[in-house]
Design a protein around this motif. Structure first.
Motif, PDB file in Angstrom:
ATOM      1  N   SER A 147       0.523  -1.456  -0.426  1.00 34.37           N
ATOM      2  CA  SER A 147       0.106   0.049   0.571  1.00 34.37           C
ATOM      3  C   SER A 147       1.010   1.326   0.125  1.00 34.37           C
ATOM      4  O   SER A 147       0.435   2.139  -0.429  1.00 34.37           O
ATOM      5  CB  SER A 147      -1.222   0.449   1.176  1.00 34.37           C
ATOM      6  N   GLN A 148       1.982   1.716   0.322  1.00 33.26           N
ATOM      7  CA  GLN A 148       2.677   2.154   0.832  1.00 33.26           C
ATOM      8  C   GLN A 148       3.629   2.355  -0.605  1.00 33.26           C
ATOM      9  O   GLN A 148       3.229   3.589  -1.172  1.00 33.26           O
ATOM     10  CB  GLN A 148       4.060   1.738   1.394  1.00 33.26           C
ATOM     11  N   ILE A 149       4.026   1.898  -1.743  1.00 32.23           N
ATOM     12  CA  ILE A 149       4.583   1.754  -2.676  1.00 32.23           C
ATOM     13  C   ILE A 149       3.854   2.151  -3.809  1.00 32.23           C
ATOM     14  O   ILE A 149       2.907   3.271  -4.499  1.00 32.23           O
ATOM     15  CB  ILE A 149       5.457   0.967  -3.331  1.00 32.23           C
ATOM     16  N   ALA A 150       2.332   2.007  -3.402  1.00 27.39           N
ATOM     17  CA  ALA A 150       1.124   1.827  -4.502  1.00 27.39           C
ATOM     18  C   ALA A 150       0.526   3.235  -4.538  1.00 27.39           C
ATOM     19  O   ALA A 150       0.247   4.052  -4.971  1.00 27.39           O
ATOM     20  CB  ALA A 150      -0.067   1.275  -4.118  1.00 27.39           C
ATOM     21  N   ASN A 151       0.515   4.042  -2.790  1.00 27.54           N
ATOM     22  CA  ASN A 151      -0.056   5.452  -2.226  1.00 27.54           C
ATOM     23  C   ASN A 151       1.116   6.349  -3.208  1.00 27.54           C
ATOM     24  O   ASN A 151       0.920   7.072  -4.245  1.00 27.54           O
ATOM     25  CB  ASN A 151       0.278   5.738  -0.885  1.00 27.54           C
ATOM     26  N   ALA A 152       2.977   6.265  -3.258  1.00 24.07           N
ATOM     27  CA  ALA A 152       3.575   6.919  -3.661  1.00 24.07           C
ATOM     28  C   ALA A 152       3.239   6.942  -5.146  1.00 24.07           C
ATOM     29  O   ALA A 152       3.975   7.484  -5.503  1.00 24.07           O
ATOM     30  CB  ALA A 152       4.858   6.447  -3.471  1.00 24.07           C
ATOM     31  N   VAL A 153       2.856   5.712  -5.638  1.00 20.42           N
ATOM     32  CA  VAL A 153       3.010   5.717  -7.584  1.00 20.42           C
ATOM     33  C   VAL A 153       1.662   6.371  -7.613  1.00 20.42           C
ATOM     34  O   VAL A 153       1.437   7.306  -8.872  1.00 20.42           O
ATOM     35  CB  VAL A 153       2.588   4.659  -7.573  1.00 20.42           C
ATOM     36  N   GLU A 154       0.709   6.902  -7.128  1.00 18.35           N
ATOM     37  CA  GLU A 154      -0.331   7.070  -7.375  1.00 18.35           C
ATOM     38  C   GLU A 154      -0.600   8.509  -7.613  1.00 18.35           C
ATOM     39  O   GLU A 154      -0.933   9.362  -7.714  1.00 18.35           O
ATOM     40  CB  GLU A 154      -1.697   6.181  -6.678  1.00 18.35           C
ATOM     41  N   SER A 155      -0.120   9.311  -6.387  1.00 21.33           N
ATOM     42  CA  SER A 155       0.378  10.577  -5.680  1.00 21.33           C
ATOM     43  C   SER A 155       1.442  11.025  -6.405  1.00 21.33           C
ATOM     44  O   SER A 155       1.082  11.904  -6.099  1.00 21.33           O
ATOM     45  CB  SER A 155       0.536  10.906  -4.345  1.00 21.33           C
ATOM     46  N   GLY A 156       2.842  10.361  -6.941  1.00 20.75           N
ATOM     47  CA  GLY A 156       3.529  11.129  -7.545  1.00 20.75           C
ATOM     48  C   GLY A 156       5.174  11.059  -6.465  1.00 20.75           C
ATOM     49  O   GLY A 156       5.141  11.679  -6.304  1.00 20.75           O
ATOM     50  N   GLY A 157       4.616  10.752  -4.782  1.00 14.25           N
ATOM     51  CA  GLY A 157       5.484  11.130  -4.287  1.00 14.25           C
ATOM     52  C   GLY A 157       6.696  10.329  -4.672  1.00 14.25           C
ATOM     53  O   GLY A 157       6.811   9.596  -5.366  1.00 14.25           O
ATOM     54  N   THR A 158       7.288   9.995  -3.301  1.00 10.57           N
ATOM     55  CA  THR A 158       8.888  10.052  -2.998  1.00 10.57           C
ATOM     56  C   THR A 158       8.507   8.422  -2.735  1.00 10.57           C
ATOM     57  O   THR A 158       7.270   7.850  -2.830  1.00 10.57           O
ATOM     58  CB  THR A 158       9.472  10.712  -1.960  1.00 10.57           C
ATOM     59  N   LEU A 159      10.167   7.448  -2.889  1.00 12.30           N
ATOM     60  CA  LEU A 159      10.071   6.430  -1.788  1.00 12.30           C
ATOM     61  C   LEU A 159      10.373   6.232  -0.411  1.00 12.30           C
ATOM     62  O   LEU A 159      10.151   7.393   0.411  1.00 12.30           O
ATOM     63  CB  LEU A 159      11.505   5.607  -2.230  1.00 12.30           C
ATOM     64  N   PRO A 160       9.770   4.885  -0.862  1.00  5.44           N
ATOM     65  CA  PRO A 160       9.168   4.779   0.839  1.00  5.44           C
ATOM     66  C   PRO A 160      11.151   4.727   1.970  1.00  5.44           C
ATOM     67  O   PRO A 160      11.546   4.605   0.927  1.00  5.44           O
ATOM     68  CB  PRO A 160       8.468   3.558   1.559  1.00  5.44           C
ATOM     69  N   SER A 161      10.709   5.687   3.468  1.00  6.19           N
ATOM     70  CA  SER A 161      11.647   5.033   3.859  1.00  6.19           C
ATOM     71  C   SER A 161      12.591   3.663   3.950  1.00  6.19           C
ATOM     72  O   SER A 161      13.716   3.865   3.816  1.00  6.19           O
ATOM     73  CB  SER A 161      11.482   5.460   5.225  1.00  6.19           C
ATOM     74  N   SER A 162      11.416   2.540   3.986  1.00  7.16           N
ATOM     75  CA  SER A 162      11.893   1.340   4.009  1.00  7.16           C
ATOM     76  C   SER A 162      13.022   1.259   2.515  1.00  7.16           C
ATOM     77  O   SER A 162      11.530   1.466   1.554  1.00  7.16           O
ATOM     78  CB  SER A 162      11.250   0.507   4.570  1.00  7.16           C
ATOM     79  N   PRO A 163      13.720   0.199   1.877  1.00 10.36           N
ATOM     80  CA  PRO A 163      14.360   0.272   1.283  1.00 10.36           C
ATOM     81  C   PRO A 163      13.423  -0.927   0.650  1.00 10.36           C
ATOM     82  O   PRO A 163      13.388  -1.644   1.120  1.00 10.36           O
ATOM     83  CB  PRO A 163      15.512  -0.434   1.267  1.00 10.36           C
ATOM     84  N   LEU A 164      13.816  -0.920  -0.718  1.00  8.42           N
ATOM     85  CA  LEU A 164      12.862  -0.669  -1.949  1.00  8.42           C
ATOM     86  C   LEU A 164      13.797  -3.004  -2.458  1.00  8.42           C
ATOM     87  O   LEU A 164      14.633  -2.222  -2.629  1.00  8.42           O
ATOM     88  CB  LEU A 164      11.773  -0.203  -2.994  1.00  8.42           C
TER      89      LEU A 164
END
Length: 234
Positions: A147-164
């Motif tokens: 959900s964190q990555i999905a939210n960042a993708v949809e909002s154009g936000g930055t990467l989660p603080s935890s490594p991908l």
């Protein structure tokens, strides 16, 4: 008609064959001028059929073609075979909309409102559970992520603080690639999970079920664009 394929505008449809020029005009939501579209009939003794083509695509076969009304007829087998090899699959509803825009008769009843509608997704389409409506790419086969990555993708936000982490779900025939942040994987498989590498592999079965249990659907193209923007290997 082929097995159902995914049309970004109309969802799953049984695609039909048409020409490359027709397909290109469908993709741009364009139209043809009067007389440019031709209903091409391939006249075989036991199996005749018709496809829509751009008249310019038939120029080299003009001397072999006869017309009956608005329908072009072709009986020369080598020419039929050559043209058929060039055909591509198109969504029948997209084709109908193109025909209406070009003042031709559609295969199925199609309103001018839908034909000239520029919405990415048609207004009268029922959304299947197997697809995801994306405001940028239309109907897509969704990918799973956190959900964190999905939210960042949809909002154009930055990467989660935890490594991908590139997460690969393996099977005997192929492997599926997913992206999750390390915190998500630790939550699913325990804090002792070794994620020193940027890639984590696991097998189908219980591990696969645990991986996707809390996952969220996301557009795969939007996810890919997001990863590229953040300089991650796709």
């Amino acid at each position: 008609m082929s097995s159902p394929r995914l049309c970004p505008r109309h969802g799953f449809q049984g695609f039909i064959e048409s020409s490359k020029d027709v397909d290109a005009r469908i993709r741009t939501r364009g139209q043809f001028a009067a007389g440019q579209l031709v209903k091409m009939s391939f006249d075989r003794p036991k199996r005749s059929r018709e496809v829509w083509m751009h008249r310019a695509e038939l120029a080299e076969y003009a001397y072999l073609i006869t017309y009956a009304g608005k329908t072009a007829h072709l009986k020369d087998f080598p020419a039929i075979a050559a043209i058929e090899r060039s055909l591509v699959l198109v969504c029948p509803r997209c084709l109908d909309e193109l025909l209406v825009r070009s003042d031709e008769q559609p295969l199925q009843v199609t309103s001018r409102e839908s034909a000239f509608d520029t919405s990415l997704i048609a207004k009268d389409v029922n959304v299947s559970e197997d697809v995801l409506p994306c405001p940028i790419h239309g109907f897509v086969r969704p990918k799973r992520s956190s959900s964190q990555i999905a939210n960042a993708v949809e909002s154009g936000g930055t990467l989660p603080s935890s490594p991908l982490i590139k997460t690969i779900l393996e099977s005997d025939k192929h492997e599926n690639v997913f992206w999750f942040e390390a915190d998500y994987l630790h939550k699913r498989f325990g804090p002792g999970l070794d994620l020193a590498s940027s890639t984590y592999r696991l097998e189908r079965g219980e591990q696969g079920e645990a991986l996707l249990e809390g996952a969220t659907r996301v557009c795969p193209q939007c996810l890919r664009d997001f990863l590229i923007r953040n300089n991650l290997e796709v």
